[in-house]
Design a protein around this motif. Structure first.
Motif, mmCIF file in Angstrom:
data_model
loop_
_atom_site.group_PDB
_atom_site.id
_atom_site.type_symbol
_atom_site.label_atom_id
_atom_site.label_comp_id
_atom_site.label_asym_id
_atom_site.label_seq_id
_atom_site.Cartn_x
_atom_site.Cartn_y
_atom_site.Cartn_z
ATOM 1 N N CYS A 1 0.856 -1.181 0.000
ATOM 2 C CA CYS A 1 0.000 0.000 0.000
ATOM 3 C C CYS A 1 0.893 1.232 0.000
ATOM 4 O O CYS A 1 1.849 1.314 0.773
ATOM 5 N N THR A 2 0.548 2.164 -0.876
ATOM 6 C CA THR A 2 1.298 3.418 -0.956
ATOM 7 C C THR A 2 0.341 4.580 -0.777
ATOM 8 O O THR A 2 -0.700 4.643 -1.444
ATOM 9 N N PHE B 1 1.332 -13.648 9.516
ATOM 10 C CA PHE B 1 1.409 -12.398 8.747
ATOM 11 C C PHE B 1 2.432 -11.464 9.386
ATOM 12 O O PHE B 1 2.601 -11.444 10.617
ATOM 13 N N THR B 2 3.087 -10.667 8.556
ATOM 14 C CA THR B 2 4.036 -9.671 9.035
ATOM 15 C C THR B 2 3.777 -8.346 8.343
ATOM 16 O O THR B 2 3.752 -8.290 7.109
ATOM 17 N N ILE B 3 3.596 -7.295 9.123
ATOM 18 C CA ILE B 3 3.412 -5.959 8.572
ATOM 19 C C ILE B 3 4.731 -5.212 8.653
ATOM 20 O O ILE B 3 5.486 -5.354 9.620
ATOM 21 N N SER B 4 5.030 -4.452 7.619
ATOM 22 C CA SER B 4 6.257 -3.669 7.586
ATOM 23 C C SER B 4 6.001 -2.398 6.798
ATOM 24 O O SER B 4 4.984 -2.275 6.107
ATOM 25 N N GLY B 5 6.933 -1.480 6.867
ATOM 26 C CA GLY B 5 6.775 -0.255 6.104
ATOM 27 C C GLY B 5 7.304 0.950 6.830
ATOM 28 O O GLY B 5 8.037 0.826 7.819
ATOM 29 N N ASP B 6 6.952 2.110 6.321
ATOM 30 C CA ASP B 6 7.411 3.379 6.874
ATOM 31 C C ASP B 6 6.256 4.368 6.762
ATOM 32 O O ASP B 6 5.944 4.840 5.661
ATOM 33 N N THR B 7 5.631 4.666 7.866
ATOM 34 C CA THR B 7 4.463 5.553 7.822
ATOM 35 C C THR B 7 4.848 6.961 7.384
ATOM 36 O O THR B 7 4.034 7.641 6.762
ATOM 37 N N ALA B 8 6.054 7.381 7.672
ATOM 38 C CA ALA B 8 6.497 8.716 7.253
ATOM 39 C C ALA B 8 6.581 8.814 5.728
ATOM 40 O O ALA B 8 6.375 9.884 5.157
ATOM 41 N N LYS B 9 6.861 7.706 5.098
ATOM 42 C CA LYS B 9 6.917 7.652 3.640
ATOM 43 C C LYS B 9 5.602 7.170 3.041
ATOM 44 O O LYS B 9 5.460 7.115 1.814
ATOM 45 N N GLY B 10 4.682 6.782 3.896
ATOM 46 C CA GLY B 10 3.372 6.359 3.405
ATOM 47 C C GLY B 10 3.357 5.002 2.755
ATOM 48 O O GLY B 10 2.594 4.770 1.814
ATOM 49 N N THR B 11 4.200 4.106 3.224
ATOM 50 C CA THR B 11 4.236 2.769 2.651
ATOM 51 C C THR B 11 4.010 1.722 3.746
ATOM 52 O O THR B 11 4.527 1.839 4.850
ATOM 53 N N VAL B 12 3.234 0.732 3.410
ATOM 54 C CA VAL B 12 3.011 -0.381 4.324
ATOM 55 C C VAL B 12 2.794 -1.644 3.501
ATOM 56 O O VAL B 12 2.176 -1.607 2.440
ATOM 57 N N ASN B 13 3.394 -2.725 3.973
ATOM 58 C CA ASN B 13 3.295 -4.009 3.286
ATOM 59 C C ASN B 13 2.736 -5.051 4.254
ATOM 60 O O ASN B 13 2.856 -4.915 5.474
ATOM 61 N N LEU B 14 2.175 -6.084 3.687
ATOM 62 C CA LEU B 14 1.664 -7.178 4.494
ATOM 63 C C LEU B 14 2.124 -8.477 3.858
ATOM 64 O O LEU B 14 1.660 -8.840 2.776
#
Length: 118
Positions: free
Chosen positions: A21-22, A66-79
């Motif tokens: 998700c972006t 499941f594992t969530i990862s990403g960077d909210t400051a950059k607006g990215t999240v993966n699952l």
């Protein structure tokens, strides 16, 4: 804030799938990004959440798979979804929570369909 999710599809039980998700737009003050899902005939439920401090939380049914990862400051999240089960089938929605002057506001993206065949 606009959210674009991708990565859904048809997969056999036991296999893996990765959703991404972006977010675009004004990303300032996003405090968390989340994945929800809605199975046919059921209410939308929280799958996983990632805060701007890096903390992750999971729904009971997906913990250890499941594992969530990403960077909210950059607006990215993966699952990353491993060992998928038929009951994981549903439309997966990306969500972002942003602090605004009236209070927290939630943004939703269009869902991406995940179908797990048994």
């Amino acid at each position: 804030v606009q959210l674009q999710a991708s990565g859904g599809g048809l997969v056999q039980a036991g296999r893996s799938l990765r959703l991404s998700c972006t977010a675009s737009g004004n990303l300032f003050s996003i405090t968390a990004m989340m994945w929800y899902r809605q199975a046919p005939g059921k209410q939308r439920e929280l799958v996983a959440a990632l805060t701007n401090t890096g903390n992750a939380e999971y729904g009971d049914s997906v913990k250890s798979r499941f594992t969530i990862s990403g960077d909210t400051a950059k607006g990215t999240v993966n699952l990353q979804m491993n060992n998928l089960k038929a009951e994981d089938t549903g439309v997966y929605y990306c969500n972002a929570v942003k602090i605004t002057s009236p209070g927290p506001y939630e943004f939703w993206g269009h869902g991406t369909l995940v179908t797990v065949s048994s």
